[in-house]
Design an enzyme around this catalytic site. Structure first.
Site, short mmCIF file in Angstrom:
data_model
loop_
_atom_site.label_atom_id
_atom_site.label_comp_id
_atom_site.label_asym_id
_atom_site.label_seq_id
_atom_site.Cartn_x
_atom_site.Cartn_y
_atom_site.Cartn_z
N HIS A 3 -2.12 -3.77 5.26
CA HIS A 3 -1.87 -3.29 6.62
C HIS A 3 -3.19 -2.90 7.28
O HIS A 3 -4.12 -2.43 6.63
CB HIS A 3 -0.91 -2.10 6.62
CG HIS A 3 -1.49 -0.86 5.99
ND1 HIS A 3 -2.10 0.14 6.74
CD2 HIS A 3 -1.56 -0.46 4.70
CE1 HIS A 3 -2.51 1.10 5.92
NE2 HIS A 3 -2.21 0.77 4.68
N CYS B 28 0.84 -1.19 0.00
CA CYS B 28 0.00 0.00 0.00
C CYS B 28 0.88 1.24 0.00
O CYS B 28 2.01 1.24 0.50
CB CYS B 28 -0.91 0.00 1.23
SG CYS B 28 -2.05 1.41 1.30
N CYS C 147 -6.04 0.40 6.90
CA CYS C 147 -5.88 0.84 5.51
C CYS C 147 -7.03 1.78 5.11
O CYS C 147 -8.21 1.42 5.20
CB CYS C 147 -5.84 -0.36 4.58
SG CYS C 147 -5.71 0.07 2.83
N ASP D 279 0.47 3.78 1.74
CA ASP D 279 0.42 4.42 3.06
C ASP D 279 1.82 4.79 3.56
O ASP D 279 2.74 3.95 3.56
CB ASP D 279 -0.26 3.46 4.06
CG ASP D 279 -0.68 4.17 5.33
OD1 ASP D 279 0.21 4.67 6.05
OD2 ASP D 279 -1.89 4.22 5.61
N ARG E 258 2.93 5.16 6.41
CA ARG E 258 3.36 4.51 7.65
C ARG E 258 4.00 3.15 7.42
O ARG E 258 4.48 2.52 8.37
CB ARG E 258 2.15 4.35 8.58
CG ARG E 258 1.48 5.64 8.99
CD ARG E 258 0.15 5.38 9.66
NE ARG E 258 -0.81 4.77 8.73
CZ ARG E 258 -2.01 4.31 9.08
NH1 ARG E 258 -2.38 4.40 10.36
NH2 ARG E 258 -2.83 3.80 8.19
#
Length: 366
Positions: free
Chosen positions: A164, A108, A167, A110, A112
């Site tokens: 994750h 992803c 999400c 993302d 993080r």
């Protein structure tokens, strides 16, 4: 029909241009026209418009550039270089010679979830593709190109599909909202995962647990989508025939941002989709592969064009035998042979005509 008359069309076009021009000029000076009073015959009203968060962000960014606040990024880059070359002065020199990663990470976007750091791998050890909610879509030419490049040129041996918890893409898919294209088109694919696993998800009453389970199911479905691709199956079939060690291996994993821990979901093509994944999506046959690669020393060859049948070792329809010839080249040779034959006939006809012409000339001289 009157709408298609040229004068009417030109009038409507003029009105639209004038309206857009009025709106644009109003926006440029920080005011917004209200067209509703104008439609009622009143004068166009203008009201002040706030610059809004976008303009504020732009000004903040411009301020950062003016104050050279971006220097901290260059400083961090310098620290990174020092860290990487502390024990190996030739680290970046070696990086410049090329890459040979053993892992492909489909994760992803993302912020993080930094791919290399999560699994403790150094630069050059992990080939990475990221998008919203780690989707594997067969119409995504970017990902399809990455699959082909990583498998056939880099020789990756492991493909990790990494979701994750928390999400945003999965959360968005659970809301019955139109997020507008292209985001809505992308999120809808996750809703398809919900549809497939609706019976299981409906049994979970806790919203947070349902979301976490959907994230896991989405990751498993994307791992299955990786398996479906021909370029993946072809290399797996070859490695199985060659040494019994199937590669690339496919993993489905989920990261928990709250702990940093990775959970292996245990994806297995043999059992995925209730054992139906291979039944439906298998493209290559082990027996045909054995025939195609009788020479044990023959190396893996990159996937050829679709018309070249020998190396594809596809299953054939019942009653048909595998054609090991090059169909396209055969067609080219047949056409050339026909053209040569036609040219020969033309030359023979011209030769015969020349002979007749010489005979006529000889008769005229007499």
């Amino acid at each position: 029909p009157i709408l298609f008359d040229s004068p009417v069309r030109m009038f409507l076009r003029t009105v639209l241009v004038l309206a857009l021009g009025t709106y644009a000029s109003a926006f440029s000076v920080g005011v917004q026209p209200s067209f509703r009073p104008a439609l009622k015959g009143a004068a166009t009203a203008r009201t002040p418009v706030s610059l809004g968060p976008r303009m504020a962000d732009s000004e903040k960014f411009a301020s950062m550039l003016a104050n050279k606040n971006l220097e901290k990024y260059y400083e961090a880059n310098g620290e990174f270089i020092k860290t990487m070359t502390k024990d190996n002065k030739d680290f970046f020199k070696n990086m410049a010679t090329g890459q040979a990663p053993k892992f492909l990470w489909v994760g992803c976007s993302d912020a993080r979830i930094p791919a290399n750091e999560i699994v403790g791998l150094q630069p050059g050890e992990l080939f990475v593709h990221r998008n919203v909610a780690n989707q594997v879509v067969n119409t995504d030419t970017s990902l399809m190109a990455i699959l082909q490049f990583s498998i056939e040129y880099l020789g990756v041996e492991n493909i990790i599909v990494a979701g994750h918890y928390g999400c945003g893409g999965v959360k968005a898919s659970m809301a019955n909202n139109d997020f507008h294209a292209p985001l809505e088109n992308w999120v809808r694919q996750i809703r398809d995962v919900q549809r497939i696993h609706k019976a299981e998800l409906d049994k979970i009453s806790d919203p947070e647990k349902k979301e976490r389970r959907l994230i896991e199911l989405n990751t498993l479905e994307q791992a299955a989508n990786v398996y479906k691709e021909a370029v993946v199956q072809r290399k797996r079939t070859y490695t199985k025939v060659r040494d019994g060690d199937i590669k690339p291996r496919i993993f489905a994993m989920v990261i928990d941002p709250a702990t940093g821990e990775i959970k292996n979901l245990g994806f297995d093509p043999e059992t995925a989709m209730g054992g139906k994944l291979r039944q439906i999506y298998d493209l290559y046959d082990d027996e045909e592969a054995m025939k195609a690669y009788k020479d044990v020393q023959e190396p893996y060859r990159m996937r050829p064009s679709t018309w070249r049948t020998r190396r594809m070792y596809n299953r054939q329809p019942i009653g048909l035998k595998s054609d090991t010839s090059d169909v396209r080249l055969k067609a080219i040779f047949d056409r050339l042979e026909s053209e040569v034959e036609a040219r020969k006939k033309t030359e023979d006809a011209l030769s015969e005509a020349m002979k007749q012409l010489q005979e006529i000339k000889a008769m005229m001289k007499k």
